[in-house]
Design an enzyme around this catalytic site. Structure first.
Site, PDB file in Angstrom:
ATOM      1  N   GLU B  35       0.677  -1.223   0.044  1.00 33.20           N
ATOM      2  CA  GLU B  35       0.159  -0.033   0.086  1.00 33.20           C
ATOM      3  C   GLU B  35       0.990   0.971  -0.111  1.00 33.20           C
ATOM      4  OE1 GLU B  35      -3.034  -0.610   2.963  1.00 33.20           O
ATOM      5  OE2 GLU B  35      -3.312  -2.602   2.324  1.00 33.20           O
ATOM      6  N   GLU B 189      -7.543   5.737   5.240  1.00 29.16           N
ATOM      7  CA  GLU B 189      -7.660   4.718   4.151  1.00 29.16           C
ATOM      8  C   GLU B 189      -8.065   5.487   2.948  1.00 29.16           C
ATOM      9  OE1 GLU B 189      -7.970   0.871   5.121  1.00 29.16           O
ATOM     10  OE2 GLU B 189      -7.510   0.894   3.008  1.00 29.16           O
TER      11      GLU B 189
END
EC number: 3.5.1.15
Lengths: 314, 323
Positions: B35, B189
């Protein structure tokens, strides 16, 4: 008009999971194998459906030790194996025995290798040849018939011995690359586009093999790869220090002119394209290519004339 | 320095040692090594952290799972962001423990111990998702008024751009995150972004949210009072898995009408999945629900196609640092 007569395609291979996290092809192959087991429709020509890298598929990774789709050069296929030989090289030799041997009369007539990319490339044929009339006719057929997704043809200008990917094992071959799709994800629109593309290809092959018609030639457009550009990187850590510029992101096959933005550094600086020639970018921000030193690839667009063809069977 | 909530009696003030000390904040990147926004941001700040420093607070950038980052994989042995259970943190250390369990113990030593007065005040944990969730703040408690006020501040600062808030207080679906070591854990996120890819717009969005959150902490430490307010959140209800066959392989995909529709209402009868031969499977259930994490790559193996949530308004009481 001259009609070129070509042998029928009596053995065709459909491959998925050459990269274990490119899920459209994996699910498509799995579905076809499952339907075959249940006794669904048989093909009039021998269609081999292959899960190329089952170990990587099981782990949902691109590869386990080395990229399978770089293992098909003649040099790699003929190097003697030892205890330390990576799994993918052994698997490449198995696939070469199953579908090849590459360069021999026993090789399958056509390999279609299914891939996904994180780049916004639509549906792309990727091939080492710009004069393989079978591949170019199939491409043109999909381009005419597919309404939901752009269809293009990308040509890597490499001699067949140096060609490193799976589709080079067949007498004819191309990768069918569909994006954008994240790795390890299946998007229904991307899956359905790939499924439609494969079905159109199989329909074309059936019709070609029947010998009942000739397929009219004419102009086609394709993209020949010229070069690649890497990310700017930190000189010590080699970590990337910029991202693809927002004005280039998702703009595959939109002409890139000298001076156009290419990267936006983490410190906010825009880096621009310094080439002299406007070129067409593709594989823009493909996740698997960071480790290969490729931020984007660049191609020249060309127009060719392909001849009319028909199967020798007639 | 002391930082206690100005509060009605029912709120639990953050407990501090009597001696004034600097607030301690950490920014985690690479809890999942593929990520890349957090990996790139924290990597940059480890080299030069000026951007994340604020007066009155020491902010530590930290790569949580360096081995996973090196391989550009979510994890090496096991998911670090599920590893901070009491059992793992108290396990006898040794080489036979999975890498991430050993790493969790180390993180707990550096930034915890979890649940004690010595733990860091705030940990921001930077994540990306393949889902079309935009900018999302993830909370683990509906009664952490300090965090609720921070969220409100960030949302106002981002406007008109939106910032959703996901609350996961579900007793079964809640999990032991790396940030849970701190007194005030906050997940950032941002998506959609493929694993192993860095998108410039996503990178800059995450950078901006974190900037606003750090600005809040600075204002708070300077004694600014944040009046009572309400915060709209999406509370996690349940996990919905893909239809699967006897071998555990999925037999349908997220339907094109649901794909990318995170935070939009899903009602009974709406398309939910599409089988490989094109048949639609509809959502059947009380509704509307608000799905999130639709088609997140990492959750295929966790038996999750999406989570359902319901909208809720939380009340945050007034908050001010006690002098």
């Amino acid at each position: 008009m001259n009609v070129v007569s070509l042998p029928t395609l009596s053995r065709v291979a459909l491959c998925g999971g050459t990269h274990g996290n490119e899920l459209s092809g994996i699910y498509l192959v799995r579905e076809r194998l499952r339907r075959r087991e249940k006794g669904a429709e048989a093909e009039p020509f021998a269609l081999v459906t292959v899960m190329s890298n089952p170990r990587a598929v099981q782990q949902c990774r691109r590869y386990t030790e080395t990229d399978l789709n770089r293992c098909f050069t003649e040099a790699t296929l003929s190097t003697p194996v030892s205890d330390g030989t990576p799994y993918e090289i052994l698997r490449a030799r198995e696939l070469n025995a199953l579908l090849g041997p590459k360069g021999s009369p026993e090789a399958v007539d056509l390999v279609c290798d299914l891939h996904n990319t994180t780049a916004n490339m639509g549906l792309c044929f990727i091939s080492y040849s710009d004069c393989d009339w079978i591949c170019l006719h199939i491409y043109r057929h999909l381009q005419r018939e597919m309404a939901t997704i752009p269809v293009r043809y990308v040509h890597f200008d490499l001699p067949i011995g140096e060609a490193y990917s799976l589709e080079s094992v067949g007498k004819h071959g191309f990768a069918m690359e569909v994006g954008p799709q994240s790795h390890a994800v299946v998007r229904s629109n991307v899956y359905m586009a790939m499924k439609e593309g494969v079905q159109l290809m199989l329909d074309w092959i059936r019709l070609f093999n029947s010998g009942s018609i000739s397929f009219e030639g004419g102009p086609v457009e394709l993209y020949t790869k010229v070069k690649t550009i890497d990310y700017p990187r930190d000189s010590e850590s080699h970590h990337i220090s910029a991202a693809i510029h927002p004005e280039l992101q998702d703009r595959d096959f939109c002409l890139l002119h000298p001076g156009d933005p290419v990267f936006l550094t983490f410190s906010g600086e825009t880096l621009r394209y310094r080439g002299k020639e406007p070129l067409y970018p593709f594989f823009v921000n493909e996740g698997a290519y960071y480790e290969k030193g490729i931020a984007l690839s660049l191609a020249r667009r060309r127009r060719l004339s392909i001849p009319s063809i028909q199967s020798e069977r007639r | 320095m002391q930082s206690r909530l100005l509060s009605a009696p029912w709120t639990r003030p953050a407990v501090r040692a009597a001696t004034p000390r600097a607030g301690r904040v950490a920014v985690f990147g690479g809890t999942h090594g593929n990520e890349l926004s957090g990996v790139a941001l924290v990597g940059m700040w480890v080299k030069d952290g000026a951007e994340i420093q604020r007066s009155g607070v020491a902010t530590t950038p930290f790569i949580a799972n360096p081995r996973a980052v090196e391989r550009c994989a979510r994890y090496v042995d096991t998911d670090l962001n599920r590893a901070f259970t009491a059992e793992n943190l108290s396990a006898l250390s040794g080489d036979e423990l999975p890498y991430e369990v050993r790493r969790a113990q180390e993180i707990n030593r550096l930034f915890g111990p979890k649940g004690t007065a010595d733990a860091y005040d705030v940990i921001f944990d930077l994540h990306n998702t393949t889902s079309n969730m935009g900018c999302t703040l993830i909370l683990e408690s509906s009664s952490d008024h300090f965090v609720l006020q921070m969220v409100r501040h960030v949302q106002k600062a981002c406007a008109p751009a939106g910032c959703s808030v996901l609350l996961n207080e579900h007793p079964l679906l809640k999990y032991s995150t790396s940030r849970s070591v701190a007194k005030h854990p906050i997940g950032l996120e941002v998506g959609p972004q493929p694993q192993g890819v860095l998108r410039s717009n996503i990178f800059e969005s995450m950078r901006l949210i974190l900037k606003h959150a750090l600005d809040f902490i600075e204002l708070f430490n300077c004694g600014v009072e944040f009046p009572a307010c309400s915060v709209d959140v999406f509370r996690v209800l349940e996990r919905v898995d893909y239809p699967r066959d006897a071998n555990g392989n999925i037999t349908a995909m997220v339907h094109p009408h649901l794909q990318d529709c995170d935070w939009e209402p899903l009602s009974s009868g709406d398309p939910m999945f599409q089988t490989f031969d094109g048949r639609t499977i509809e959502y059947q259930g009380p509704g509307p629900v608000y799905p999130a994490f639709i088609n997140e790559a990492a959750y295929y193996e966790k038996q999750q196609a999406f989570v359902t949530t319901r909208r809720e308004t939380l009340s945050a009481c007034a908050v001010r640092k006690l002098q």
